[in-house]
Design a protein around this motif. Sequence first.
Motif, short mmCIF file in Angstrom:
data_model
loop_
_atom_site.label_atom_id
_atom_site.label_comp_id
_atom_site.label_asym_id
_atom_site.label_seq_id
_atom_site.Cartn_x
_atom_site.Cartn_y
_atom_site.Cartn_z
N ASP A 35 6.25 9.11 10.16
CA ASP A 35 6.62 8.12 9.00
C ASP A 35 6.48 6.91 9.77
OD1 ASP A 35 8.77 7.53 10.51
OD2 ASP A 35 10.10 8.59 9.20
N ASP A 36 6.94 5.81 9.14
CA ASP A 36 6.54 4.37 9.63
C ASP A 36 7.19 3.88 10.92
OD1 ASP A 36 5.41 3.85 7.10
OD2 ASP A 36 7.51 3.51 6.10
N ARG A 56 4.76 10.65 5.59
CA ARG A 56 5.52 10.80 4.68
C ARG A 56 6.28 9.27 4.45
NH1 ARG A 56 5.24 15.08 1.70
NH2 ARG A 56 6.04 16.84 2.90
N GLY A 57 5.52 8.34 5.11
CA GLY A 57 6.03 6.93 5.06
C GLY A 57 4.87 6.15 4.01
N ASP A 58 5.01 4.77 4.19
CA ASP A 58 4.08 3.93 3.36
C ASP A 58 2.69 4.42 3.58
OD1 ASP A 58 4.10 1.02 1.73
OD2 ASP A 58 2.53 1.17 3.26
N GLN A 60 -0.38 2.44 2.84
CA GLN A 60 -0.80 1.24 3.81
C GLN A 60 -0.58 1.40 5.25
OE1 GLN A 60 -3.31 0.10 2.16
NE2 GLN A 60 -2.62 0.98 0.29
N ASN A 61 0.77 1.43 5.68
CA ASN A 61 1.11 1.76 7.02
C ASN A 61 0.24 2.90 7.68
OD1 ASN A 61 2.76 -0.49 6.84
ND2 ASN A 61 4.78 0.76 6.68
N PRO A 116 1.90 11.47 -3.17
CA PRO A 116 3.34 11.15 -3.58
C PRO A 116 3.85 9.94 -2.18
CG PRO A 116 3.12 13.34 -2.59
CD PRO A 116 1.64 12.79 -2.79
N LEU A 117 3.16 9.05 -1.99
CA LEU A 117 3.50 8.13 -0.97
C LEU A 117 3.46 6.57 -1.52
CD1 LEU A 117 1.22 9.29 2.03
CD2 LEU A 117 3.55 9.79 1.38
N ARG A 118 4.50 5.86 -0.90
CA ARG A 118 4.78 4.51 -1.42
C ARG A 118 3.26 3.72 -1.30
NH1 ARG A 118 8.94 5.10 2.13
NH2 ARG A 118 7.84 3.34 3.70
N ARG A 119 2.90 2.96 -2.20
CA ARG A 119 1.74 2.02 -2.29
C ARG A 119 0.50 2.95 -2.02
NH1 ARG A 119 1.63 -3.08 1.53
NH2 ARG A 119 2.40 -1.73 3.11
N ALA A 120 0.40 4.05 -2.63
CA ALA A 120 -0.60 4.95 -2.47
C ALA A 120 -1.82 4.55 -3.64
CB ALA A 120 -0.40 6.48 -2.61
#
Length: 372
Positions: A35-36, A56-58, A60-61, A116-120
């Motif tokens: 993750d991040d 499992r993180g963001d 864009q990261n 299923p990820l943030r900012r995907a």
Amino acid sequence: MTAPEIHWEENQTPHSARWRSESGAAPPKRVVVADDTMTADMAYRQACEGVGLLWRGDFQNARQLLQAMTRRVDKRPRKPVDTLLDAFNQHRQIQSQRARILGMLLIPFDAGHGIPLRRAPDAKLACEEAHGPAAESYVASLRELLGLIGAFEWRKKGVEIPALNARIHPHYGVFSPLRGEYVDLVARTPMPRGSVAFDIGTGTGVLAAVLARRGGKRVIATDTDPRALACARENLERLGLSKQVDVEQTDLFPEGRVSLIVCNPPWLPARPSSPVEHAVYDPDSRMLRGFLGGLAAHLTPNGEGWLILSDLAEHLGLRSREALLDMISRAGLRVIERIDTRPTHGRAQDPNDPLHAARSKEVTSLWRLGAA
């Protein structure tokens, strides 16, 4: 054939999912959740050891982490080499290792290609056009996903073809006509008399379209790849040439004899490392030999075969000019004329390219061949 699976442990619970790789890469034997909080140094070290990093993180990261890993891969020193063939083999080995390491950063997908990820990003259309529907969740590499999204944008935008005064839209996995010099050769070489032509290994259908626009009343375009066949049909329909050009799933030649047969085979006699490289690498010149070997039997008495081929393989020491001429002679063919042009793509002028010494001398030729 059962689809391969990827396995990992998360929250002390075993998990598995379908593994998807267009490059044909095997799933990593060991996978950890990332993750991040993971540093680029740690990610790079794990990837070099063959450990898959399931993100499992963001989102864009994850992209930024992949860029940082890429910089570390590309800083690796190259060993001095003695010949251009050694340089080519080293380059291929480095590219293979690079793809393996960077392919270890993995992205989860839901059924229907959702991420299923943030900012995907919403990559559902891009994934569906390349893979078809997804009835179950799966895992794929981030690097492959980004390549797929890039190909999707190229497909929407298309490639400008001055000889057609139109755009060709390449599908994912189909060789794109970005190097326009071979298209220009076909567009300006005088055509033999006759109303029917074959385009062998049509790909996007670009050469079949050029032949049709130049006066071929009927063109038969062949390929074995379902993606290429669908791509060619779509492009020809868009250009209003679908009634003039028949697209057939055939290995090399369709039945019959015609006055003109065109073929632009893969230019380098080397083994492809993934399915998408088949348009560039032709092991033991199999397609080239097949085209030359069957050409005379499919030409009318005064017909011509147009072989479009770069001499990059000769500069790299992969095939000699003498070997090519011997193939032509043994196939019962003669050279009517050879029309040459210089490539204008960026790598031909890039002194930092590891194969610059060969690329700077490269010539692309249209060989006009007839029965001996």
